[in-house]
Design a protein around this motif. Structure first.
Motif, mmCIF file in Angstrom:
data_model
loop_
_atom_site.group_PDB
_atom_site.id
_atom_site.type_symbol
_atom_site.label_atom_id
_atom_site.label_comp_id
_atom_site.label_asym_id
_atom_site.label_seq_id
_atom_site.Cartn_x
_atom_site.Cartn_y
_atom_site.Cartn_z
ATOM 1 N N ASN A 793 -43.691 12.543 -116.358
ATOM 2 C CA ASN A 793 -44.413 12.255 -117.610
ATOM 3 C C ASN A 793 -44.144 13.388 -118.592
ATOM 4 O O ASN A 793 -45.045 14.156 -118.977
ATOM 5 C CB ASN A 793 -45.911 12.117 -117.351
ATOM 6 C CG ASN A 793 -46.237 10.956 -116.432
ATOM 7 O OD1 ASN A 793 -46.229 9.803 -116.858
ATOM 8 N ND2 ASN A 793 -46.480 11.278 -115.156
ATOM 9 N N PRO A 794 -42.904 13.584 -118.998
ATOM 10 C CA PRO A 794 -42.537 14.744 -119.813
ATOM 11 C C PRO A 794 -43.096 14.644 -121.224
ATOM 12 O O PRO A 794 -43.198 13.560 -121.801
ATOM 13 C CB PRO A 794 -41.019 14.707 -119.809
ATOM 14 C CG PRO A 794 -40.695 13.257 -119.640
ATOM 15 C CD PRO A 794 -41.754 12.707 -118.732
ATOM 16 N N LEU A 795 -43.397 15.811 -121.768
ATOM 17 C CA LEU A 795 -43.833 15.937 -123.166
ATOM 18 C C LEU A 795 -42.712 16.634 -123.918
ATOM 19 O O LEU A 795 -42.423 17.813 -123.681
ATOM 20 C CB LEU A 795 -45.140 16.742 -123.257
ATOM 21 C CG LEU A 795 -45.693 16.971 -124.664
ATOM 22 C CD1 LEU A 795 -46.070 15.646 -125.321
ATOM 23 C CD2 LEU A 795 -46.898 17.908 -124.616
ATOM 24 N N PHE A 796 -42.040 15.904 -124.843
ATOM 25 C CA PHE A 796 -40.891 16.465 -125.555
ATOM 26 C C PHE A 796 -41.311 17.091 -126.883
ATOM 27 O O PHE A 796 -40.999 18.244 -127.165
ATOM 28 C CB PHE A 796 -39.844 15.378 -125.789
ATOM 29 C CG PHE A 796 -39.267 14.809 -124.520
ATOM 30 C CD1 PHE A 796 -38.343 15.536 -123.786
ATOM 31 C CD2 PHE A 796 -39.652 13.559 -124.058
ATOM 32 C CE1 PHE A 796 -37.812 15.009 -122.611
ATOM 33 C CE2 PHE A 796 -39.135 13.029 -122.898
ATOM 34 C CZ PHE A 796 -38.214 13.755 -122.175
ATOM 35 N N ASP A 797 -41.921 16.322 -127.723
ATOM 36 C CA ASP A 797 -42.394 16.780 -129.036
ATOM 37 C C ASP A 797 -41.256 17.424 -129.823
ATOM 38 O O ASP A 797 -41.362 18.543 -130.325
ATOM 39 C CB ASP A 797 -43.562 17.761 -128.845
ATOM 40 C CG ASP A 797 -44.438 17.822 -130.085
ATOM 41 O OD1 ASP A 797 -44.250 16.971 -130.981
ATOM 42 O OD2 ASP A 797 -45.290 18.720 -130.167
ATOM 43 N N GLU A 798 -40.137 16.671 -129.950
ATOM 44 C CA GLU A 798 -38.972 17.168 -130.680
ATOM 45 C C GLU A 798 -38.649 16.191 -131.802
ATOM 46 O O GLU A 798 -38.793 14.978 -131.667
ATOM 47 C CB GLU A 798 -37.775 17.295 -129.738
ATOM 48 C CG GLU A 798 -37.983 18.312 -128.622
ATOM 49 C CD GLU A 798 -36.743 18.428 -127.754
ATOM 50 O OE1 GLU A 798 -35.629 18.439 -128.327
ATOM 51 O OE2 GLU A 798 -36.880 18.507 -126.515
ATOM 52 N N SER A 799 -38.171 16.754 -132.938
ATOM 53 C CA SER A 799 -37.868 15.940 -134.116
ATOM 54 C C SER A 799 -36.375 15.974 -134.394
ATOM 55 O O SER A 799 -35.704 17.007 -134.194
ATOM 56 C CB SER A 799 -38.619 16.460 -135.346
ATOM 57 O OG SER A 799 -40.003 16.383 -135.132
ATOM 58 N N PHE A 800 -35.867 14.822 -134.909
ATOM 59 C CA PHE A 800 -34.449 14.697 -135.254
ATOM 60 C C PHE A 800 -34.341 13.945 -136.575
ATOM 61 O O PHE A 800 -35.153 13.061 -136.875
ATOM 62 C CB PHE A 800 -33.686 13.925 -134.167
ATOM 63 C CG PHE A 800 -33.824 14.517 -132.781
ATOM 64 C CD1 PHE A 800 -32.967 15.526 -132.358
ATOM 65 C CD2 PHE A 800 -34.829 14.079 -131.930
ATOM 66 C CE1 PHE A 800 -33.106 16.068 -131.080
ATOM 67 C CE2 PHE A 800 -34.968 14.623 -130.666
ATOM 68 C CZ PHE A 800 -34.112 15.619 -130.233
ATOM 69 N N GLU A 801 -33.323 14.291 -137.346
ATOM 70 C CA GLU A 801 -33.081 13.637 -138.625
ATOM 71 C C GLU A 801 -31.659 13.110 -138.654
ATOM 72 O O GLU A 801 -30.711 13.810 -138.258
ATOM 73 C CB GLU A 801 -33.315 14.593 -139.799
ATOM 74 C CG GLU A 801 -34.784 14.954 -140.003
ATOM 75 C CD GLU A 801 -34.992 15.810 -141.241
ATOM 76 O OE1 GLU A 801 -33.977 16.328 -141.762
ATOM 77 O OE2 GLU A 801 -36.153 15.943 -141.681
ATOM 78 N N PHE A 802 -31.514 11.864 -139.157
ATOM 79 C CA PHE A 802 -30.217 11.213 -139.288
ATOM 80 C C PHE A 802 -29.974 10.918 -140.758
ATOM 81 O O PHE A 802 -30.833 10.333 -141.441
ATOM 82 C CB PHE A 802 -30.178 9.905 -138.493
ATOM 83 C CG PHE A 802 -30.395 10.069 -137.014
ATOM 84 C CD1 PHE A 802 -29.311 10.259 -136.164
ATOM 85 C CD2 PHE A 802 -31.671 10.058 -136.464
ATOM 86 C CE1 PHE A 802 -29.493 10.419 -134.801
ATOM 87 C CE2 PHE A 802 -31.864 10.221 -135.107
ATOM 88 C CZ PHE A 802 -30.782 10.400 -134.265
ATOM 89 N N LEU A 803 -28.823 11.325 -141.264
ATOM 90 C CA LEU A 803 -28.479 11.098 -142.661
ATOM 91 C C LEU A 803 -27.801 9.729 -142.769
ATOM 92 O O LEU A 803 -26.613 9.580 -142.451
ATOM 93 C CB LEU A 803 -27.547 12.211 -143.164
ATOM 94 C CG LEU A 803 -27.195 12.163 -144.661
ATOM 95 C CD1 LEU A 803 -28.453 12.294 -145.514
ATOM 96 C CD2 LEU A 803 -26.191 13.265 -145.009
ATOM 97 N N VAL A 804 -28.561 8.728 -143.188
ATOM 98 C CA VAL A 804 -28.062 7.349 -143.303
ATOM 99 C C VAL A 804 -28.610 6.710 -144.575
ATOM 100 O O VAL A 804 -29.700 7.087 -145.045
ATOM 101 C CB VAL A 804 -28.463 6.489 -142.078
ATOM 102 C CG1 VAL A 804 -27.715 6.944 -140.839
ATOM 103 C CG2 VAL A 804 -29.966 6.546 -141.853
ATOM 104 N N SER A 805 -27.845 5.771 -145.136
ATOM 105 C CA SER A 805 -28.294 5.063 -146.348
ATOM 106 C C SER A 805 -29.235 3.917 -145.985
ATOM 107 O O SER A 805 -29.273 3.456 -144.844
ATOM 108 C CB SER A 805 -27.082 4.517 -147.117
ATOM 109 O OG SER A 805 -26.452 3.501 -146.369
ATOM 110 N N LEU A 806 -29.969 3.480 -147.006
ATOM 111 C CA LEU A 806 -30.884 2.353 -146.798
ATOM 112 C C LEU A 806 -30.112 1.077 -146.462
ATOM 113 O O LEU A 806 -30.555 0.272 -145.651
ATOM 114 C CB LEU A 806 -31.744 2.135 -148.052
ATOM 115 C CG LEU A 806 -32.789 1.009 -147.984
ATOM 116 C CD1 LEU A 806 -33.802 1.280 -146.880
ATOM 117 C CD2 LEU A 806 -33.490 0.843 -149.326
#
Length: 912
Positions: A793-806
């Motif tokens: 039951n891991p707790l990651f709490d990590e954020s990622f951003e992807f540069l993509v168009s609408l």
């Protein structure tokens, strides 16, 4: 006395004056002090002679215009026109003449003299009256005055005066046109005075005799109401008012007192109607008496008599019944109907007994109208208020001997007409143009010829259920014989006309014949409804079983329709055989693989389309819609079958996509051709199960690899949304998108309930994030979280951003693929599960709803999602199989390899 009124004139003069009182000069002078302006008038008045009155006006009245009593206001007339408006004067006058005429009343009572004077005045007035309307009780002024004088002189009470008027008016009613309201008014007055004053014995007797005489006169009119009060808008109201007078007489206390014998008006009217009906029937019977003893003439005479009775019953039901019910509560229709039932039953039995054992076609023909009229009369029994056993209940039994002759005559007449219709038929369409009629004249004539046989069934409406069933069997059999014989006559007519005709004309005639047979088959299809088989089956269910009913009636029609169907099918097969062969040749030629590179799809299909357009247009011009559809249906089914065979024959070879695209185009072109913008086969018939299966297969196989990948991820997204339970655990994310900086933000919060992959009972999980399909996000790299050791039951709490168009995020099948893996150092990472999140569901990406503010859409807060992990099922995805068959597409092969690897790691395959 009459000359006295007209030649001796008297005048009354009434003068009105203002009386002046004596006033002293001293009083006048006192008035001058107070009102100087009236000085002139006072001087003028002082000059008057003492006691002189002022003239206000006069009234001049002629005695001949006055009645015995007057009470009116009269205008005052002036002497000069200086002051025209002089006011009114109220006078109350009463004239009393004391001298008595001893000659007129000598030897007779005053009441008798009054009656004589009244009757003479009324007769004189009516005789001089120029109007044709009934007399309404008015007299001239002189006559009215003299009557009042005489009544006053002789002290005749109002009761005696009203009695005299009733006696006089009721006698005049029997000889002259007198309005009934006059009699009703006198009856009301007599009823009023009856309790106020006692009549002398002689007058009581006279009143009783008058009542009795008028009742007998009224009942005599009732017995002859057909002649005296015909069913017209002007006569029936007179009958109604006359009946009202009879009712009013019987309601009066005077009648009930003076006629102690029990008198029921309802019964008397009933008896009068029956007596009059029997007299009327006897007269009509004499008028229609046959001149000879010939049986045909006897039957015709009986028919004419019954038709007159039927017309009389109709008038009684529709017109006279309302009058009698409203006035005297007598149902004249029921009374008359029951009387005619007895009279007609006797007359019919007597006449038909003369024909027993001597029946032939002519005699039977003369009795047909007799039967129809009796049936119509018998049907009117539904309107009877009193139900009883009628003598005409089983009237049909008397006509059993004539029934076979009626059926034979109908069949032979119809058969002759059909033969004549075919002999003159040139087998050409009846009408061309915008509203064509593509069958020939004989088909129309045949339908018209069959109608009299069907009408015969309706006209007979044979009451006996079992006999009615046998009758229907015979009628249906006759119709089927006529149809079969028509087909034979039509074939012979084609053979005769085709001897000197060219091939094209022969084909045209064959098309017309097919149309004729189709038209006839449609008529036969509705024959069961037209003859009301269902109603007959309900009537006969107690004596005829369902199987017997079906095996006789329905089977006869079914065999006739099958016969027509075989004839039509034979002709259509001849027409469609060449079309089927040619279509198959064109389809196979344009779809063969060796021609794929040389021609475009449109060019390859052009020959087939030109051929179908030419041939189908010709057939459409020469066949009715039903036959044209019958021809189109097998052609369409055969075309779909050919295309399906070709698609499965080359399903695993290279170039399948281009091959299926051509087949799909061919299928769509054929659909448009056979539908013909609504003029051909309906879409419901075109879109059969075989068509839908083929279209789905060709559409699927015609897609590019990229479209197939998009379709694959659409399926995964749908599978994710419908997936329930957390058999392989779950992962929780926070996602959002900001269009301003074109960034998709994904925050991996945790994973729960993961499967233990290591021997120690734990796992070392991490999350892999990838935007799919790859051809939409070619430059976007995948991301991974940190590895969490020994944690299910891991707790990651990590954020990622992807540069993509609408636009990329809103592309078909665009999704975030989340894969949870168990890290292994020495071997391939173990597969924990995967989940798919449609980017359309991410806040900020989802398509703007109607009325939604754009700013609020862009600033949408992140949304948390808990996605259950899934395992793919091995070798069950048709898209992967199709992509796998495309050996020359590297991207497709790489995608398939990746997904096959996932299937190998899937726990679904182990558990199954």
């Amino acid at each position: 006395m009459h000359s006295f009124v007209h030649h001796v004139k008297f005048t009354l003069l009434f003068c009105c004056r203002d009386k002046d009182e004596e006033v002293s000069l001293t009083q006048k002078l006192e008035e001058i002090k107070t009102n100087f302006n009236s000085l002139r008038r006072m001087i003028k008045e002082a000059k008057k002679e003492k006691g002189t009155d002022d003239f206000l006006g006069n009234v001049v009245l002629k005695l001949q215009d006055l009645h015995c009593t007057e009470d009116n206001w009269y205008n005052l007339e002036p002497r000069t026109e200086t002051y025209p408006d002089r006011g009114q004067c109220h006078l109350n006058l009463k004239f009393i003449h004391k001298a008595r005429d001893g000659t007129l009343s000598a030897g007779r009572s005053a009441y008798i003299n009054y009656c004589g004077i009244l009757q003479q005045f009324v007769q004189a007035y009516i005789s001089k009256q120029q109007s044709s309307t009934p007399w309404k009780g008015e007299l001239c002024g002189e006559a009215q005055t003299l009557l009042e004088f005489y009544a006053t002189q002789n002290d005749l009470s109002p009761f005696l005066q009203d009695l005299a008027k009733w006696v006089a008016y009721s006698k005049l009613y029997q000889s002259l046109e007198v309005d009934s309201s006059v009699l009703l008014q006198q009856l009301t007055s007599i009823e009023y005075h009856w309790h106020q004053q006692e009549l002398p014995y002689q007058q009581k007797r006279e009143l009783g005799d008058s009542f009795h005489g008028f009742l007998q006169y009224g009942l005599c009119l009732v017995s002859k109401y057909r002649d005296i009060f015909p069913p017209t808008p002007t006569a029936t109201p007179k009958l109604h008012t006359m009946l009202r007078i009879l009712v009013q007489i019987c309601k009066t206390k005077a009648f009930q007192k003076l006629n102690p014998a029990h008198f029921e008006l309802h019964d008397e009217v009933n008896d009068a109607i029956q007596t009059g009906t029997e007299e009327w029937f006897t007269i009509k019977k004499g008028l229609h008496q046959p001149m000879t003893k010939d049986l045909v003439e006897t039957g015709s005479a009986l028919s004419r008599l019954i038709m007159e009775v039927q017309e009389d019953i109709k008038h009684n039901k529709d017109v006279w019944n309302r009058v009698f019910v409203s006035a005297v509560q007598v149902d004249v229709f029921t009374v008359v109907y029951l009387k005619f039932d007895s009279l007609l039953a006797h007359e019919v039995r007597e006449t038909l007994s003369l024909m027993e054992g001597q029946m032939d076609e002519k005699v039977a023909k003369s009795l047909f109208q007799v039967y129809l009229s009796l049936k119509g009369i018998h049907q009117d029994k539904a309107f009877l208020q009193k139900r009883k056993l009628l003598e005409l209940t089983n009237f049909h039994e008397s006509f059993r001997e004539a029934l076979p002759y009626w059926l034979k005559q109908a069949f032979s007449t119809t058969q002759d007409r059909v033969e004549r219709a075919v002999q003159v038929d040139q087998l050409q369409p009846l009408q061309t143009g915008s509203v064509p009629i593509k069958h020939s004249s004989s088909a129309v004539d045949l339908v018209a010829c069959i109608q009299p046989i069907c009408q015969l069934w309706e006209q007979l409406s044979w009451p006996d259920p079992e006999e009615a069933f046998m009758l229907m069997v015979k009628i249906t059999e006759d119709v089927c014989k006529i149809v079969t014989n028509y087909c034979k006559l039509l074939k012979e007519r084609v053979r005769v006309l085709s001897k000197n005709s060219d091939h094209s004309s022969a084909i045209n005639m064959l098309c017309v014949v097919v149309n004729d047979l189709e038209h006839l088959r449609v008529v036969l299809k509705g024959l069961a409804t037209q003859l009301n088989f269902e109603g007959l089956q309900k009537r006969t269910e107690s004596v005829i079983g369902d199987n017997q009913f079906h095996n006789t009636l329905h089977l006869q029609l079914q065999q006739a329709r099958s016969f027509l169907g075989r004839e039509i099918r034979s002709a259509l097969d001849t027409l469609g055989e060449k079309l089927n062969t040619d279509i198959e040749t064109h389809v196979r030629s344009m779809s063969t693989r060796r021609r794929i590179p040389s021609k475009s799809t449109e060019d390859a299909a052009a020959p087939l389309m030109r051929y179908l357009e030419q041939e189908l247009h010709y057939m459409n011009e020469n066949l009715v819609q039903g036959n044209f559809s019958s021809l189109l249906t097998p052609l369409w089914n055969n075309s779909v079958k050919i295309l399906h065979q070709l698609s499965t024959q080359y399903s695993q070879q290279e170039g399948l996509m281009v091959f299926c695209q051509r087949l799909l185009y061919t299928l769509q072109s054929l659909e448009q051709c056979f539908h013909a913008e609504g003029n051909g086969l309906p879409l419901e018939e075109l879109h059969s199960d075989e068509y839908e299966t083929l279209k789905a297969l060709l559409t699927h196989n015609s897609l590019s690899s990229q479209h197939l990948v998009e379709k694959f991820f659409k399926r995964k997204i749908a599978e994710q949304k419908s997936y329930t339970g957390e058999k392989y655990g779950a992962v929780t994310l926070l996602t959002s998108y900001r269009e301003s900086d074109q960034k998709l933000r994904v925050e991996v919060l945790n994973a729960v309930n993961l499967l233990p992959m290591d021997t120690n009972g734990f796992s070392d999980p991490f999350v892999h994030l990838c935007l799919e399909p790859n051809h939409i996000f070619p430059e976007v790299e995948s991301r991974c979280t940190q590895i969490k050791s020994c944690d299910l039951n891991p707790l990651f709490d990590e954020s990622f951003e992807f540069l993509v168009s609408l636009e990329q995020c809103q592309a078909p099948g665009a999704c975030l693929a989340i894969t949870v893996l168990d890290h292994d150092t020495l071997k391939t990472d173990d597969f924990e599960g995967e989940a798919f999140l449609s980017l359309d569901d991410v806040p900020g990406i989802s398509k703007k709803q109607e009325g939604e503010d754009l700013i609020s859409q862009l600033d949408s807060s992140p949304e948390q999602r808990r996605l259950p992990l899934m395992h793919p099922k091995p070798n069950e995805d048709s898209i992967l199989k199709l992509l796998e068959s495309r050996r020359g597409d590297r991207e497709a092969q790489a995608f398939v390899k990746k997904r096959r690897q996932r299937e190998k790691q899937s726990q679904e395959g182990v558990q199954s």
